[in-house]
Design a protein around this motif. Structure first.
Motif, PDB file in Angstrom:
ATOM      1  N   ALA A   1     -13.022  -2.301   7.774  1.00 54.88           N
ATOM      2  CA  ALA A   1     -14.117  -2.931   7.036  1.00 54.88           C
ATOM      3  C   ALA A   1     -13.643  -4.250   6.440  1.00 54.88           C
ATOM      4  N   ALA A   2     -14.551  -5.197   6.378  1.00 57.27           N
ATOM      5  CA  ALA A   2     -14.195  -6.506   5.834  1.00 57.27           C
ATOM      6  C   ALA A   2     -13.611  -6.359   4.432  1.00 57.27           C
ATOM      7  N   ASP A   3     -12.554  -7.075   4.172  1.00 52.71           N
ATOM      8  CA  ASP A   3     -11.882  -6.987   2.884  1.00 52.71           C
ATOM      9  C   ASP A   3     -11.566  -8.395   2.413  1.00 52.71           C
TER      10      ASP A   3
ATOM     11  N   GLY B   1       0.845  -1.185   0.000  1.00 53.81           N
ATOM     12  CA  GLY B   1       0.000   0.000   0.000  1.00 53.81           C
ATOM     13  C   GLY B   1       0.878   1.231   0.000  1.00 53.81           C
ATOM     14  N   CYS B   2       0.290   2.393  -0.303  1.00 54.50           N
ATOM     15  CA  CYS B   2       1.089   3.618  -0.326  1.00 54.50           C
ATOM     16  C   CYS B   2       0.294   4.790   0.219  1.00 54.50           C
ATOM     17  N   TRP B   3       1.034   5.803   0.639  1.00 59.01           N
ATOM     18  CA  TRP B   3       0.477   7.083   1.061  1.00 59.01           C
ATOM     19  C   TRP B   3       1.055   8.159   0.163  1.00 59.01           C
TER      20      TRP B   3
ATOM     21  N   ALA C   1      -8.541  -8.475  15.000  1.00 55.14           N
ATOM     22  CA  ALA C   1      -8.603  -9.636  14.099  1.00 55.14           C
ATOM     23  C   ALA C   1      -8.653  -9.169  12.656  1.00 55.14           C
ATOM     24  N   PRO C   2      -7.540  -8.706  12.093  1.00 56.95           N
ATOM     25  CA  PRO C   2      -7.533  -8.218  10.715  1.00 56.95           C
ATOM     26  C   PRO C   2      -7.624  -9.373   9.726  1.00 56.95           C
ATOM     27  N   GLY C   3      -8.247  -9.113   8.614  1.00 54.92           N
ATOM     28  CA  GLY C   3      -8.245 -10.098   7.545  1.00 54.92           C
ATOM     29  C   GLY C   3      -9.310 -11.160   7.643  1.00 54.92           C
ATOM     30  N   ARG C   4     -10.142 -11.113   8.671  1.00 55.48           N
ATOM     31  CA  ARG C   4     -11.234 -12.067   8.749  1.00 55.48           C
ATOM     32  C   ARG C   4     -12.422 -11.538   7.969  1.00 55.48           C
ATOM     33  N   GLY C   5     -13.153 -12.430   7.338  1.00 58.30           N
ATOM     34  CA  GLY C   5     -14.279 -12.011   6.517  1.00 58.30           C
ATOM     35  C   GLY C   5     -15.459 -11.502   7.307  1.00 58.30           C
TER      36      GLY C   5
ATOM     37  N   LEU D   1      -4.346  -9.197   3.658  1.00 61.71           N
ATOM     38  CA  LEU D   1      -3.185  -8.319   3.748  1.00 61.71           C
ATOM     39  C   LEU D   1      -3.610  -6.855   3.666  1.00 61.71           C
ATOM     40  N   CYS D   2      -4.594  -6.579   2.826  1.00 58.98           N
ATOM     41  CA  CYS D   2      -5.117  -5.213   2.718  1.00 58.98           C
ATOM     42  C   CYS D   2      -5.776  -4.810   4.030  1.00 58.98           C
ATOM     43  N   ALA D   3      -6.521  -5.720   4.638  1.00 62.03           N
ATOM     44  CA  ALA D   3      -7.157  -5.424   5.909  1.00 62.03           C
ATOM     45  C   ALA D   3      -6.143  -5.121   6.991  1.00 62.03           C
ATOM     46  N   MET D   4      -5.038  -5.869   7.021  1.00 63.50           N
ATOM     47  CA  MET D   4      -3.977  -5.617   7.985  1.00 63.50           C
ATOM     48  C   MET D   4      -3.363  -4.246   7.760  1.00 63.50           C
ATOM     49  N   TRP D   5      -3.126  -3.912   6.493  1.00 60.95           N
ATOM     50  CA  TRP D   5      -2.538  -2.608   6.163  1.00 60.95           C
ATOM     51  C   TRP D   5      -3.465  -1.468   6.560  1.00 60.95           C
ATOM     52  N   ARG D   6      -4.741  -1.597   6.238  1.00 66.48           N
ATOM     53  CA  ARG D   6      -5.685  -0.523   6.552  1.00 66.48           C
ATOM     54  C   ARG D   6      -5.822  -0.328   8.058  1.00 66.48           C
TER      55      ARG D   6
END
Length: 259
Positions: free
Chosen positions: A245-247, A20-22, A227-231, A251-256
């Protein structure tokens, strides 16, 4: 193309890497790559190869890079306070002895990082493979990136969530996909750290939490869960922390959650 004004964050997960980037106040998820591990090689070698491919796809030369590492690549240990320790070198040797006593093997090829704590309090120690850290340094140079930090995801998540924790004893649970880490604090100090493989189900996670709380005593601590990354949001008797938010991409969920 130069990305000197942008900052990138790579999440190195158990079975994939993401980026991801900023740019100013804008956050953008760029994508991820899965990888499979050959039984004959360490898991981090496949992760580095996948990350190299991902960075090349997005031409990130000239930018800053932060790396977050899944608990799969880390070992954790509680290091009790000792009045006999007076120098950093002595503290490192003491921490290594604690790891060797816990895991039954030498950690000469691992780098140990200790949490900052007041005098008299136990510390949480994290060990990371030295070869993985050197590999990330090499990858940064080859990709013409400025590698700003390499951090266990546990540390980033706890630091981001800590403002939501109330005073008193607590159990902080990081439930990554397929692996959980639990931090128990009581009396204003760390009492236990436990990392364990865990199925991605409410039942498995609840059982792990209950076993850990049994060691605490009759009065159970407040449980905080990230609990990142769970649906879905786990239906547990715990305070949900930093829950993005569910993703579909964990990995995106962890990053967010920590962006």
């Amino acid at each position: 193309m130069s990305h000197s004004s942008e900052r990138f964050c790579a999440v190195v997960g158990a079975e994939g890497v993401g980026l991801g980037c900023w740019h100013g106040n804008q956050h953008e998820w760029l994508g991820s790559h899965e990888f499979t591990c050959d039984a004959a090689q360490p898991a981090w070698e496949a992760a580095l190869q996948a990350l190299s491919t991902l960075l090349a796809e997005h031409a990130v030369k000239g930018a800053q890079l932060r790396v977050l590492l899944s608990a799969r690549y880390s070992r954790f240990c509680l290091v009790p306070w000792s009045d006999a320790i007076g120098q950093p070198r002595e503290l490192d040797a003491y921490a290594r002895a604690c790891f060797e006593n816990l895991y039954g093997q030498s950690l000469d090829d691992w780098r140990i990082v200790l949490s900052p704590e007041p005098a008299g309090a136990a510390r949480i120690a994290t060990a990371l493979p030295e070869a993985l850290l050197q590999g990330l340094q090499t990858l940064g140079r080859e990709s013409r990136l400025s590698l700003r930090s390499v951090q266990p995801y546990l540390m980033a998540a706890y630091n981001r969530c800590s403002a939501q924790l109330e005073q008193g004893d607590f159990l902080f649970v990081l439930a990554e996909p397929r692996r959980s880490v639990l931090l128990l604090a009581a009396g204003g100090a760390w009492q236990q750290v436990l990392a364990q493989g865990c199925a991605d189900s409410d039942q498995a996670l609840q059982a792990l939490i209950e076993r850990t709380c049994e060691l605490y005593g009759a009065h159970l601590p407040r449980v905080y869960l990230h609990a990142p990354g769970r649906g879905d949001v786990p239906q547990l008797a715990a305070v949900q922390l930093c829950q993005p938010a569910a993703d579909t991409d964990p990995l995106c969920a962890m990053w967010r959650a920590v962006a």
